[in-house]
Design a protein around this motif. Structure first.
Motif: not given
Length: 606
Positions: A72-101
């Motif tokens: 549980d702690r590691l999952s929260m720590l994982f979610l705070r990573d900048d790359h993960i946050q950038q990946f999750l930010y407005k993920i529902s609006e991203k295209t498939e190319e942006e998702f793969l990048e």
């Protein structure tokens, strides 16, 4: 062995039988007690092991709970990573190319986490509009939306994760191939998936699912490393009985023989006895705080037998010593108890050999002493009985003598000789000769035979001679008739029993006005009885006098009222018959149409 036991049971020695019975009862009681102690000790060992397992289960629960909290702690720590946050930010609006990048950056973060925390098997992030990205340290996999729509997005774990956001949800029984279909064979295995719905920090909508997977083998290593296979199997099962993790890898994914939701009690901890594959088992269970799982351990009851082997050996030693002690104590105790009985048995054997009056000196103060006292009394009574019997025999001889004396009394001889003297004067010598012959016939059996019994034929011959003399005395006024069939002539009767009855009839007939006497002797009977009756033509007697005569005869008294005589002869005959044959035989007066009638009842002996 069977013949030996039969010989012991049919032994005539009471001491051997009692020792055998005591030993059998002692063996049965001690065997039952040993079984009870063994069962009690086995139950004690079970309870003790259950307590130790409870402590072990608590520690395992703490370890598994700590692992869940760490994930549980590691999952929260994982979610705070900048790359993960950038990946999750407005993920529902991203295209498939942006998702793969973005997937390369996400994969590097996943690889770093798995590298630092080796108990993590794989990490996946799913987006319901784009699919999934993630994998293990060695394998990277990207699923498109259509592939995940058919598997994960329609599954219960996904919907439960969305419903319980932001809580961490634990799911079991999921194989690695569920996330990566390219994992097959030995590379495939079971995972413990910890899922939570997630989103970017500045994104108001839950748009993704984070999945941390732990290899089931890592979970089993927490409890299986310290587990001895001989002590039983340990595994984790869900409430519906599905094995989540097990010390034996083959059992994972199968159904447990014991279903926690049905077979086990509602408590968080306990145990029950059951059978599995024909073996008696003790199942100890413990409800874990996380995942709704149950930790179970199956322990063969035979395992406890090894733990109490020392107790068994001690019981056998105590059992053997106790049996020997009981045997020795019983032998000497019964020897002391049976000693008076052996003495009594010896005295009884002496008595059977004809030694009368023997007694046992030692009389114990118990029930056996009562038996011995009765034996002593019986032995002395038998001596008294023999003496009394001798007195009876002596009395018989006296009565025989008395009968003889009565038959040949001085008055009879005097009158007979006086009659002979006058006949010699008055009549010719032939009469004298006949009289002397008759008298000789009377006296001959008295002096020639010592037997107290004779045939009825001889007794009637004696009576005939007697009446000849009497008729000479009373001028042939006595008429004598006999109605005796030949079949009765050989019957044995006591000597001189009819003459007293004839004399009584003559005395009774002389009381009438006309001195002409008719006497009749009859013999009747059946196979067992001979009845002789003597009837005279005298005046007879009334019923009162007749009953009085019979009562005196029954009491053994002389009926003195009979025709004015003493009645000694009748009483003598009655006593002799009873002494010879018993009280059911004897003399009895019966009513008659004329005169008196007396009946003699005898056994029909030939």
């Amino acid at each position: 062995m069977k013949k030996v036991l039969q010989a012991l049971f049919v032994s005539r020695q009471l001491r051997t039988q009692l020792i055998l019975y005591i030993m059998i009862i002692s063996l049965a009681v001690m065997a039952g007690a040993s079984y009870f102690i063994y069962s009690f000790m086995q139950n004690m060992v079970k309870i003790q092991n259950e307590r130790l397992l409870y402590q072990q289960f608590q520690q395992l629960d703490h370890n598994i709970g700590g692992l869940v909290k760490e994930i549980d702690r590691l999952s929260m720590l994982f979610l705070r990573d900048d790359h993960i946050q950038q990946f999750l930010y407005k993920i529902s609006e991203k295209t498939e190319e942006e998702f793969l990048e973005s997937k390369n950056d996400v994969q590097r973060v996943i690889a770093d986490f798995i590298d630092n925390y080796n108990y993590i098997d794989s990490i996946y992030i799913t987006a319901d509009n784009l699919g999934a990205v993630g994998g293990s340290q060695k394998r990277t996999l990207v699923y498109d939306r259509e592939a995940w729509q058919q598997s994960f997005f329609t599954s219960e774990p996904f919907h439960q994760t969305i419903e319980q956001y932001p809580h961490l949800i634990i799911h079991s029984g999921i194989k690695k191939s569920f996330y990566n279909p390219y994992l097959t064979g030995k590379d495939d295995g079971y995972l413990i998936s910890l899922m939570r719905g997630t989103r970017a920090i500045y994104d108001p909508n839950t748009s993704a699912t984070l999945i941390f997977n732990i290899d089931e083998r890592y979970l089993s290593s927490i409890y299986a490393t310290a587990l001895n296979r001989e002590e039983g199997d340990m595994y984790i099962a869900s409430a519906d009985g599905m094995v989540v993790s097990a010390s034996e890898a083959d059992r994972v994914g199968t159904r447990s023989h014991f279903k926690p939701g049905e077979d086990l009690e509602n408590g968080a901890y306990g145990s029950l006895d059951d059978e599995k594959a024909g073996r008696s088992m003790q199942v100890v269970y413990y409800k874990l705080h996380d995942g709704g799982w149950y930790l179970l351990k199956e322990i063969p009851l035979s395992q406890y037998a090894d733990q109490i082997l020392g107790v068994q050996r001690m019981l056998m030693l105590v059992f053997t010593i106790s049996v020997l002690a009981i045997f020795i104590a019983s032998y000497f105790w019964l020897r002391k108890i049976i000693k008076p009985l052996n003495q009594l048995s010896g005295k009884m054997k002496d008595m059977s050999r004809g030694e009368l009056g023997v007694t046992v000196d030692h009389v114990p103060n118990n029930e056996l002493g009562t038996v011995i006292r009765r034996f002593n009394e019986m032995s002395l009574s038998m001596v008294e009985l023999v003496e009394k019997n001798n007195e009876i025999q002596e009395k018989k001889r006296e009565l025989e003598l008395e009968a003889l004396q009565y038959q040949i009394n001085p008055h009879f001889l005097y009158n007979t000789l006086n009659m002979i003297r006058w006949m010699a004067v008055i009549v010719k010598a032939d009469n004298i000769v006949n009289t002397i012959v008759a008298l000789g016939n009377i006296l001959r059996p008295v002096f020639s035979s010592k037997d107290s019994m004779c045939t009825l034929r001889d007794e009637l011959s004696y009576v005939d001679n007697y009446l000849k003399i009497i008729n000479m005395r009373f001028n042939n006024n006595i008429t004598f008739t006999m109605d005796v069939h030949e079949q009765w002539m050989d019957c044995q009767v006591p000597r001189f029993i009819l003459q007293p009855l004839l004399e009584n009839s003559i005395a009774s007939g002389r009381q009438s006005e006309e001195f002409a006497i008719q006497i009749r002797i009859e013999a009747t009977g059946d196979e067992n009885h001979l009845i002789l009756s003597v009837t005279d033509s005298g005046g007879g007697m009334d019923m009162h006098a007749l009953e009085a005569l019979n009562e005196k005869l029954a009491r053994g008294e002389s009926p003195k009222s009979t025709a004015g005589g003493s009645g000694i002869g009748l009483n003598n005959v009655n006593k002799r018959i009873r002494l010879y044959f018993g009280t059911e035989y004897g003399i009895q007066f019966v009513p008659a149409d004329q005169g008196a009638k007396v009946m003699i009842t005898l056994p029909a002996r030939r």
